[in-house]
Write a protein that holds these residues in place. Structure first.
Motif, short mmCIF file in Angstrom:
data_model
loop_
_atom_site.label_atom_id
_atom_site.label_comp_id
_atom_site.label_asym_id
_atom_site.label_seq_id
_atom_site.Cartn_x
_atom_site.Cartn_y
_atom_site.Cartn_z
N GLU A 85 -12.11 6.07 0.22
CA GLU A 85 -12.03 4.81 -1.09
C GLU A 85 -12.43 5.74 -2.16
N THR A 86 -13.10 6.81 -2.28
CA THR A 86 -13.36 7.47 -3.84
C THR A 86 -12.10 8.33 -3.94
N LEU A 87 -11.37 8.72 -3.08
CA LEU A 87 -10.05 9.54 -2.98
C LEU A 87 -8.82 8.48 -3.61
N ASP A 88 -8.94 7.40 -3.24
CA ASP A 88 -8.10 6.46 -3.51
C ASP A 88 -8.39 5.90 -5.00
N LYS A 89 -9.44 5.85 -5.40
CA LYS A 89 -9.75 5.75 -7.09
C LYS A 89 -9.36 6.71 -7.79
N LEU A 90 -9.74 7.92 -7.12
CA LEU A 90 -9.40 9.32 -8.04
C LEU A 90 -7.87 9.33 -8.25
N LEU A 91 -7.21 8.97 -7.18
CA LEU A 91 -5.74 9.28 -7.27
C LEU A 91 -5.02 8.08 -8.28
N THR A 92 -5.68 6.96 -8.35
CA THR A 92 -5.34 6.02 -9.44
C THR A 92 -5.41 6.56 -10.78
N THR A 93 -6.50 7.16 -11.07
CA THR A 93 -6.89 7.79 -12.17
C THR A 93 -6.13 8.92 -12.52
N LEU A 94 -5.69 9.86 -11.58
CA LEU A 94 -5.07 10.94 -11.76
C LEU A 94 -3.67 10.58 -12.04
N GLN A 95 -3.17 9.77 -11.51
CA GLN A 95 -1.56 9.40 -11.67
C GLN A 95 -1.41 8.80 -13.15
N THR A 96 -2.52 8.68 -13.89
CA THR A 96 -2.50 8.23 -15.50
C THR A 96 -2.33 9.59 -16.22
N GLN A 97 -2.79 10.51 -15.89
CA GLN A 97 -3.03 11.78 -16.61
C GLN A 97 -1.52 12.55 -16.81
N MET A 112 -5.34 13.14 1.49
CA MET A 112 -5.61 11.82 1.72
C MET A 112 -5.18 11.10 3.11
N THR A 113 -4.02 11.53 3.15
CA THR A 113 -3.34 10.92 4.57
C THR A 113 -3.94 11.77 5.65
N GLN A 114 -4.28 12.93 5.49
CA GLN A 114 -5.07 13.61 6.41
C GLN A 114 -6.12 12.73 7.08
N VAL A 115 -6.97 12.35 5.94
CA VAL A 115 -8.16 11.53 6.11
C VAL A 115 -7.80 10.17 6.84
N VAL A 116 -6.81 9.51 6.31
CA VAL A 116 -6.61 8.32 6.95
C VAL A 116 -6.19 8.62 8.56
N ALA A 117 -5.54 9.58 8.70
CA ALA A 117 -5.17 9.95 10.25
C ALA A 117 -6.34 10.06 11.01
N VAL A 118 -7.30 10.75 10.57
CA VAL A 118 -8.60 10.86 11.38
C VAL A 118 -9.11 9.67 11.53
N GLN A 119 -9.46 8.93 10.61
CA GLN A 119 -10.13 7.72 10.58
C GLN A 119 -9.40 6.84 11.51
N ALA A 120 -8.08 6.77 11.13
CA ALA A 120 -7.23 5.58 11.96
C ALA A 120 -7.18 6.03 13.47
N GLU A 121 -7.38 7.33 13.86
CA GLU A 121 -7.11 7.69 15.23
C GLU A 121 -8.60 7.33 16.02
N ALA A 139 -2.26 4.54 3.52
CA ALA A 139 -1.85 5.98 3.45
C ALA A 139 -0.74 6.21 2.31
N PRO A 140 -1.06 7.23 1.49
CA PRO A 140 -0.04 7.33 0.25
C PRO A 140 1.37 8.14 0.62
N THR A 141 1.30 8.70 1.74
CA THR A 141 2.54 9.24 2.15
C THR A 141 2.51 9.10 3.77
N ILE A 142 3.67 9.88 4.34
CA ILE A 142 3.79 10.13 5.64
C ILE A 142 3.68 11.45 6.22
N ILE A 143 2.91 11.66 7.14
CA ILE A 143 2.72 12.79 7.90
C ILE A 143 2.98 12.76 9.34
N TRP A 144 3.11 13.82 10.02
CA TRP A 144 3.46 13.71 11.63
C TRP A 144 2.15 13.22 12.32
#
Length: 746
Positions: A85-97, A112-121, A139-144
């Motif tokens: 959740e914190t990473l999602d807010k930070l990404l939103t902010t960084l994309q404006t910089q 961030m997607t690595q974190v999603v994979a761990v939590q989703a598993e 997840a903001p992107t796709i990984i294996w």
């Protein structure tokens, strides 16, 4: 204006002393000591630094940022805490910089997607499938890793087609160095292959989608030399023949090899958990060999390695969604894994069953397991319109020999026919003496003299046959190989289009050295040459014997001794008797699953001369079964390949008819038979029945002990009894098949 007037009412009274102190510091005065002024400005500087630190730490969260670099600390803390959740807010902010690079943002999305994979598993393992899927969608992107979790969710729900696509996507991403700079360990890749294979096996109908191609990705990942893995080819219980779906999958691989460079194909056969290890290893190799043959027919020219694992490498699936009955697991384990490799030097057997946490590495394939070759192979083609025949001899460790020799003339057939009739007479005479005179001592002596005379006659025939009719190329190659291999030389394959020469009865000799009949000393097997597409390209080396079907017509007004054969056949596992009626046989050969069976004919055979041509037929209870009718009985396309034993009078021979070889052996082989045993001459009933009894007794004893049984060895042992009873019938059988062909029973 005085400072006291800027304060609220009453404040000056309560704070008058403090205000005076503050005014003392703020208002410049020459009366103040220097050290007091220095102390004041030092305190003021410290307050400013504290404020700057607070701004640097907390203001980025609310968007009051100065630089992209200011976010590195909070990003690292959030990653370490798996705080999506914190990473999602930070990404939103960084994309404006504007000063945040694309590479930095992409890296953040990956993390961030690595974190999603761990939590989703974790959610998936606790059966919170919907929550896991919702999280994956954020997840903001796709990984294996996320694709593997997607596949697991689909597998939990039994959506095998969707699971297959996700697992294949994961393998594609792993194979892409841009998508996956840091490659996972080989055992992890192998596990994803296993997941994909299992899911694809469980798809009910692959034809419902064009997206599922049947191919598994994983090319040159981190030195892991596997390029492609085809979905395993499944087999029925005890079956070694390909299903229609298996043939379609192999065709897909053949088409793939035409579009991509493939140096080597590895076929790894497996069985279920039933049966002995020896038998299962044989069956698994036979399955791999069946796939290899079809790959060759489909145009695959790459090097093909076959390996039989037996039941040593089951698919030990331990994920919680893999809940199968033992029968379902057995069905999934009856398979051939197919691998294609980009190079012959980097190719690994990854069929070992690996689970998460195991560290076993794939074993490198050092030496291929090819079908066992005969010590000597004789290829002979007779040209009916010329006087010459071509012979080519291949043997282990010797140069290929080739040459031509005069084709045996018609006098040979007449000469053989004369002796064959004499052999039949001798056999009948031996049988009569056994039935009526064996109890009398004088007659026993007479019988022993007759046995010795028969032995001398047959051995003389064998010597003359070798001296006059064995090709010189065969004689040279035979003794050269005998000198080189000694007693290890024991198998001969004869591939011919003219079966007139009785090779089995030859007795090789040189100088003062003489051997026994070839059919006793060696594993001798013939194979037929024909342009008929139903003829197997090469005979099989294994058959899982499940049934023995005895066809025994009952002839009115004529005695038959088939009951003696039936006494032994009935004791064999899988025995079944079939009526000798045409309607019954028609149903048997067109609808019954007789692929792994011995079809035993115990009947009277006849050969009729019609206008100079020989016509073969077997009298049935309701008519005759001739060769043309037989060809119409056999199924088309020929999908069953049973083994035939024709124990009938005068049907094993073959003659030149209308410019092609005709007879029962060629007829059944051209209908797709895996092998054939029949007589060389009109066999006496008593001797034929006794031979069949001994043959099947030896076979059943070996199979009942759980041993793979070589048919050529059984024939050798049965023929050996000729020296005990003097009956030429025991030398009168010819075998078409592979000299290393084995029957097994699972």
């Amino acid at each position: 204006m005085k400072l006291s007037k800027l304060l609220p009412a009453g404040f000056s009274e309560n704070m008058s002393g403090n205000i005076q102190t503050l005014k003392y510091f703020l208002y410049p005065s020459k009366k103040k000591p220097l050290h007091v002024r220095v102390l004041f400005f030092a305190m003021l500087l410290g307050i400013c630094l504290l404020i700057m630190l607070l701004v640097r730490t907390y203001l980025p969260i609310v968007g009051l940022t100065v630089s992209c670099a200011n976010y590195k600390v909070p990003v690292e803390k959030a990653v370490q805490a798996d705080d999506f959740e914190t990473l999602d807010k930070l990404l939103t902010t960084l994309q404006t910089q504007s000063d945040c690079s694309v590479a930095y943002l992409d890296d953040l999305k990956q993390r961030m997607t690595q974190v999603v994979a761990v939590q989703a598993e974790s959610l998936t393992q606790s059966w919170q499938l919907e929550a896991a899927k919702t999280l994956l969608e954020r997840a903001p992107t796709i990984i294996w890793k996320t694709q593997v979790v997607h596949g697991n969710i689909a597998a939990f729900r039994g959506q095998w087609q969707e699971a297959t696509l996700f697992y294949q996507t994961a393998l594609d991403l792993i194979a892409d160095p841009k998508a996956t700079p840091q490659v996972p360990k080989p055992e992890v890749i192998n596990q994803i292959h296993q997941l994909a294979s299992e899911a694809q096996i469980l798809i009910e109908d692959l034809d419902d989608t064009e997206k599922v191609t049947g191919m598994m990705r994983g090319d040159q990942v981190g030195g892991f030399g596997l390029v492609k893995r085809l979905v395993p080819i499944r087999f029925g219980f005890g079956r070694t023949s390909l299903s229609q779906k298996g043939k379609e999958s192999i065709q897909k691989l053949a088409e793939y090899t035409k579009r991509h460079p493939v140096a080597q194909v590895v076929l790894v056969g497996h069985t279920d958990s039933k049966g002995s290890p020896v038998v299962n290893k044989i069956i698994s190799r036979m399955r791999a060999l069946a796939v290899k043959k079809h790959l060759r027919k489909s145009g695959v020219t790459a090097k093909i390695i076959i390996i039989g694992k037996g039941k040593k490498v089951p698919l030990n699936w331990d994920n919680p969604w893999r809940k199968y009955t033992p029968e379902q697991l057995d069905a999934l384990n009856r398979r051939v894994d197919i691998y294609t490799c980009s190079t012959e030097h980097i190719c690994f057997d990854t069929s070992a069953s690996l689970s998460v946490g195991q560290t076993e590495k794939p074993q490198k394939i050092i030496a291929p397991e090819e079908p066992e070759l005969p010590d000597m192979e004789i290829d002979m083609e007779h040209h009916l319109l010329s006087n010459n025949s071509r012979i080519t001899i291949h043997s282990k460790g010797l140069a290929r020999l080739a040459g031509s020799f005069p084709r045996p003339k018609e006098e040979l057939s007449e000469w053989l026919s004369g002796y064959y009739n004499e052999f039949t007479y001798l056999s009948q005479n031996i049988s009569r003496s056994t039935r009526t005179q064996s109890k009398q001592a004088k007659q026993k002596q007479a019988k022993q003299r007759q046995i010795k005379q028969n032995i001398a006659l047959m051995r003389g025939f064998g010597r003359l046959l070798y001296d006059k009719f064995a090709p010189q190329e065969f004689k040279r190659a035979f003794w050269a190989l005998k000198d080189k291999l000694g007693d290890e030389f024991d198998s001969i394959q004869i591939v011919i289009d003219d079966p007139v020469i009785p090779w089995e009865l030859m007795i090789p000799s040189r100088d003062k050295e003489e051997l026994d009949f070839l059919g006793i000393d060696f594993r001798v097997a013939r194979w037929h040459i024909s342009d008929n597409p139903a003829l197997l390209e090469q005979p099989p080396q294994f058959l899982n014997l499940q049934e023995v079907v005895a066809i025994v017509p009952e002839y009115p007004k004529k005695k038959t001794i088939a009951s003696h054969e039936l006494e032994v056949l009935q004791k064999m596992a899988g025995f079944r008797r079939v009526s000798g009626r045409y309607t019954v046989l028609s149903q048997l050969f067109k609808t019954a699953a007789i692929d792994n069976s011995i079809i035993h004919f115990s009947c009277q055979g006849i050969v009729q001369n019609q206008q100079g041509l020989a016509k073969y037929a077997i009298p049935l209870e309701d008519g005759q079964l001739d060769l043309m009718t037989w060809r119409g009985l056999s199924p088309h396309p020929h999908q069953m390949h049973p083994f035939f034993f024709f124990n009938a009078c005068d049907i094993g021979q073959a003659y030149h008819i209308a410019n092609f070889i005709e007879g029962w052996a060629p007829a059944v082989l051209e209908a797709g038979a895996s092998g054939y045993i029949g007589g060389l001459w009109p066999l006496a009933d008593k001797g034929a029945s006794e031979f069949a009894k001994r043959f099947y007794q030896t076979l059943e004893t070996s199979l009942a002990a759980g041993q793979p049984t070589n048919v050529a060895d059984v024939l050798r042992q049965t023929r050996q009894r000729f020296y005990e009873n003097g009956d030429p019938t025991f030398l009168g059988y010819v075998y078409y098949g592979d000299p290393h062909f084995q029957w097994v029973r699972k």
